[in-house]
Design an enzyme around this catalytic site. Structure first.
Site, PDB file in Angstrom:
ATOM      1  N   SER A 188      32.971  42.342  -5.156  1.00  0.00           N
ATOM      2  CA  SER A 188      32.576  42.804  -3.902  1.00  0.00           C
ATOM      3  C   SER A 188      34.022  43.813  -3.409  1.00  0.00           C
ATOM      4  O   SER A 188      34.080  44.994  -4.039  1.00  0.00           O
ATOM      5  CB  SER A 188      32.384  41.942  -2.757  1.00  0.00           C
ATOM      6  N   HIS A 189      34.358  43.706  -2.411  1.00  0.00           N
ATOM      7  CA  HIS A 189      35.319  44.319  -1.707  1.00  0.00           C
ATOM      8  C   HIS A 189      36.730  44.012  -2.033  1.00  0.00           C
ATOM      9  O   HIS A 189      37.717  44.821  -1.578  1.00  0.00           O
ATOM     10  CB  HIS A 189      34.996  44.380  -0.234  1.00  0.00           C
ATOM     11  N   ASP A 196      30.983  47.086  -4.562  1.00  0.00           N
ATOM     12  CA  ASP A 196      29.625  46.855  -5.183  1.00  0.00           C
ATOM     13  C   ASP A 196      28.367  47.338  -4.255  1.00  0.00           C
ATOM     14  O   ASP A 196      27.395  47.196  -4.790  1.00  0.00           O
ATOM     15  CB  ASP A 196      29.381  45.588  -5.685  1.00  0.00           C
ATOM     16  N   ASP A 245      27.044  46.859  -1.147  1.00  0.00           N
ATOM     17  CA  ASP A 245      26.316  46.266  -0.486  1.00  0.00           C
ATOM     18  C   ASP A 245      26.795  46.089   0.957  1.00  0.00           C
ATOM     19  O   ASP A 245      25.933  45.770   1.826  1.00  0.00           O
ATOM     20  CB  ASP A 245      26.116  44.809  -0.813  1.00  0.00           C
ATOM     21  N   ARG A 246      28.141  46.706   1.287  1.00  0.00           N
ATOM     22  CA  ARG A 246      28.357  46.576   2.472  1.00  0.00           C
ATOM     23  C   ARG A 246      28.409  48.083   3.444  1.00  0.00           C
ATOM     24  O   ARG A 246      28.360  49.081   2.467  1.00  0.00           O
ATOM     25  CB  ARG A 246      29.915  45.985   2.730  1.00  0.00           C
ATOM     26  N   LYS A 303      22.198  42.512   0.485  1.00  0.00           N
ATOM     27  CA  LYS A 303      22.570  43.567   1.850  1.00  0.00           C
ATOM     28  C   LYS A 303      22.800  44.844   1.147  1.00  0.00           C
ATOM     29  O   LYS A 303      23.080  44.906  -0.145  1.00  0.00           O
ATOM     30  CB  LYS A 303      23.687  43.063   2.491  1.00  0.00           C
ATOM     31  N   ASP A 327      31.526  49.445   0.272  1.00  0.00           N
ATOM     32  CA  ASP A 327      32.180  48.762  -0.369  1.00  0.00           C
ATOM     33  C   ASP A 327      32.305  48.709  -2.070  1.00  0.00           C
ATOM     34  O   ASP A 327      31.491  49.617  -2.675  1.00  0.00           O
ATOM     35  CB  ASP A 327      32.441  47.101  -0.099  1.00  0.00           C
TER      36      ASP A 327
HETATM   37  C1  G1P Z   1      32.606  36.700   3.381  1.00  0.00           C
HETATM   38  C2  G1P Z   1      31.890  37.316   4.696  1.00  0.00           C
HETATM   39  C3  G1P Z   1      30.353  36.742   4.648  1.00  0.00           C
HETATM   40  C4  G1P Z   1      29.657  37.205   3.442  1.00  0.00           C
HETATM   41  C5  G1P Z   1      30.539  37.048   2.125  1.00  0.00           C
HETATM   42  C6  G1P Z   1      30.162  37.704   0.755  1.00  0.00           C
HETATM   43  O1  G1P Z   1      32.670  35.650   3.387  1.00  0.00           O
HETATM   44  O2  G1P Z   1      32.457  36.621   5.823  1.00  0.00           O
HETATM   45  O3  G1P Z   1      29.716  37.284   5.811  1.00  0.00           O
HETATM   46  O4  G1P Z   1      28.511  36.780   3.009  1.00  0.00           O
HETATM   47  O5  G1P Z   1      31.708  37.521   2.187  1.00  0.00           O
HETATM   48  O6  G1P Z   1      30.052  39.055   0.936  1.00  0.00           O
HETATM   49  P1  G1P Z   1      33.684  34.507   3.585  1.00  0.00           P
HETATM   50  O7  G1P Z   1      34.888  35.050   3.080  1.00  0.00           O
HETATM   51  O8  G1P Z   1      33.881  34.549   5.088  1.00  0.00           O
HETATM   52  O9  G1P Z   1      33.267  33.067   3.178  1.00  0.00           O
HETATM   53 ZN    ZN Z   2      30.178  43.721  -1.564  1.00  0.00          ZN
END
Ligand code: G1P
Ligand code: ZN
Length: 542
Positions: A112-113, A278, A280-281, A375, A276
């Site tokens: 992800s990010h 991948d 999705d954000r 997302k 981000d």
């Molecule tokens: C974080 C975000 C959550 C999201 C997840 C995956 O998780 O807070 O909303 O779904 O990344 O992208 P956390 O690190 O808080 O468990």
């Molecule tokens: Zn992501």
């Protein structure tokens, strides 16, 4: 040509809600990725001869794991592999491809990010046939299997050419390389009024999109520049790089500061956005106004009918528990149901599948709808653009008008990263133990009305998820939420979410940290944060 090779169980911690995320050198250990992928296949039933989608965000080690996964899928009996060209598929595009081609499921490679590179993060997750993240019963089975597994199956075959669109065979299995962008861009064109958005751009509307050297670059170029004529160069950092150019591909005010500064300048474009690693954000910044993800969710839900796909209205809204209650007020006004779910996109899947909700979102910059089961960053940006094109007013006006109608929910999240895991766990368990005593007491200026540990009963499958975070409600409508992150890769991260509702429009111009100062103070009293961790300030404020 298929071989079964020995491996040893990986005896690792349980993967979080977004699959398995570790540093690249961990994944590079002998048999590590193989072990996890075989554990996924061993936990699934009935996929013989069926299709599997594979793609990732292009980060370091993406291609290597894709080659391994393809060869293992062949040896395990899949009939067809659908891979994005160059190994690329954004997470929402992968979700769409799984659905469109009626695949059995998909493997998405991403962290992800989180940063990418030889010493940075990598991740593997499994999505089911509805295109969404695997539910807990499957991720639990994968984990349990990974503790026992002693061999994996792999085709003894050279590397597959991932760069040419078309079909080839690996034994009996077909390997289909698809263009990663077209299917997704076509879907967006079905959902939104591209003609109206195109007219808006032709009329001189200025737009800036930061792809953060991550996966959305090619998608954004095709959609914004080629199909919508948003102007050459409106997509910044549009080439996906294995290390994201050394940056965190996290679209927040810290990591997308350049975009933020640009949007606050005198000669700012009309609208700015980022996505981000991948895809999705999303980050939304109008000219001279930053839109919090919680507000963005509420505004998109209230205005969705401006887009063709939602012209008949939305069925319901779902938000994760820590997301602000701004959308609750929209749902109430629209007379539709609001669902409050635990953190993590997987909890929205059942609600979307059953048609109970159309739009979902999280405070962590995730927004999406029933068009896929992840997302979707570009979707949120396009819905904003569609609303702007239809309402023919500025983003700032839309936000302020929303506050005028529904009241403003001041919101902020403070993250304390890299805490000692034992200290963080003890902080949470002590707090859990004292919830009843907290009720009726006063923390600073605020009296606590209620406190609980959030538990969710899924209205579709009847499953319960407990211990999902502590909620503290104060007299006057303020709320404090505390939970530990499930996605970090080093130490523990405590997330402190604060909000405060202000109905009076005269009071809508405050800085959020000022508006929330009493709740911030209450949080430090209740958690004894300084005493326990020695931290005087959060690592990240969003
Ligand atoms: C974080 C975000 C959550 C999201 C997840 C995956 O998780 O807070 O909303 O779904 O990344 O992208 P956390 O690190 O808080 O468990
Ligand atoms: Zn992501």
């Amino acid at each position: 040509m298929f071989q079964t090779l020995p491996t040893s169980p990986y005896k690792d911690q349980k993967p979080g809600t977004s699959g398995l995320r570790k540093k690249v050198p961990v994944f590079q250990q002998k048999n590590y990725a193989e072990n996890f992928i075989q554990s996924i296949f061993d936990s699934l039933e009935g996929f013989a001869g069926k299709s599997l989608v594979i793609g990732g965000d292009g980060r370091f080690y993406n291609r290597e794991v894709i080659q391994t996964a393809i060869k293992m899928a062949a040896a395990n009996g899949f009939g067809r592999i659908i891979v994005g060209q160059g190994g690329i598929l954004s997470t929402p595009a992968a979700s769409h491809v799984i659905r469109k081609y009626k695949a059995f499921g998909g493997i998405i490679l991403s962290a992800s990010h989180n940063p990418g590179g030889p010493k940075e993060d990598f991740g593997i997750k499994y999505n089911i046939g509805n295109g969404g993240p695997a539910p807990e019963r499957i991720t639990d089975a994968i984990f349990a299997r990974s503790l026992e597994i002693d061999s994996y199956k792999i085709a003894d075959h050279g590397d597959i050419n991932l760069d040419t669109v078309g079909e080839s065979k690996l034994g009996e299995m077909i390997v289909q390389i698809i263009d990663p962008v077209t299917d997704y861009a076509d879907l967006m064109e079905e959902l939104f009024d591209f003609a109206a958005i195109k007219d808006m751009f032709a009329g001189g509307f200025k737009f800036a999109f930061d792809a953060m050297s991550a996966v959305t670059g090619p998608y954004a170029l095709e959609i914004f520049e080629n199909r919508l004529g948003a102007g050459d160069g409106c997509v910044m950092n549009g080439t996906p790089l294995p290390d994201f150019g050394g940056h965190h591909p996290d679209p927040n005010l810290v990591h997308a500061k350049k975009l933020h500064d640009m949007m606050m300048a005198e000669d700012a474009p009309d609208f700015g956005a980022a996505s981000d690693g991948d895809g999705d954000r999303n980050l939304i910044i109008g000219k001279h106004i930053y839109v919090t993800p919680s507000d963005s969710l509420a505004i998109l839900a209230a205005n969705a009918h401006h887009a063709p796909a939602y012209k008949n209205g939305i069925a319901g809204i779902a938000r994760s528990m820590p997301t602000s209650m701004a959308s609750d007020r929209v749902a109430e006004k629209l007379g539709i149901q609001l669902y409050e779910t635990p953190t993590g996109w997987k909890f929205f899947g059942n609600l979307l599948d059953e048609g109970k909700v159309t739009i979902c979102g999280e405070e962590s910059a995730g927004t999406g709808s029933d068009h896929v089961r992840e997302k979707d960053g570009l979707w949120a940006v396009l819905l904003w653009l569609n609303i702007l094109a239809s309402r023919k007013t500025s983003a700032k006006d839309i936000v302020e008008d929303h506050w005028q109608t529904f009241g403003r929910t001041y919101y902020s999240r403070h993250d304390y990263e890299g805490l000692d895991t034992d200290i963080a766990n003890k902080l949470m368990s002590d707090l859990r133990g004292s919830l009843n005593d907290l009720k009726g007491t006063s923390a600073g200026v605020h009296k606590i009305e209620n406190a609980d540990d959030f538990s969710y009963l899924d209205p579709v499958d009847g499953s319960t998820s407990s211990n999902q975070g502590i909620r503290i409600f104060f007299e006057g409508g303020a709320r404090l939420v505390l939970r530990l992150s499930g996605t970090g890769t080093t130490g523990a991260t405590l997330r402190v979410y604060m909000e405060y509702f202000e109905p009076d429009a005269e009071q809508h111009g405050l800085d959020p940290q000022d508006a929330l100062k009493d709740v911030i103070k209450a949080a430090s009293i209740i958690t004894e944060l300084y005493k326990r961790t020695g931290r005087e300030a959060p690592t990240v404020i969003t």
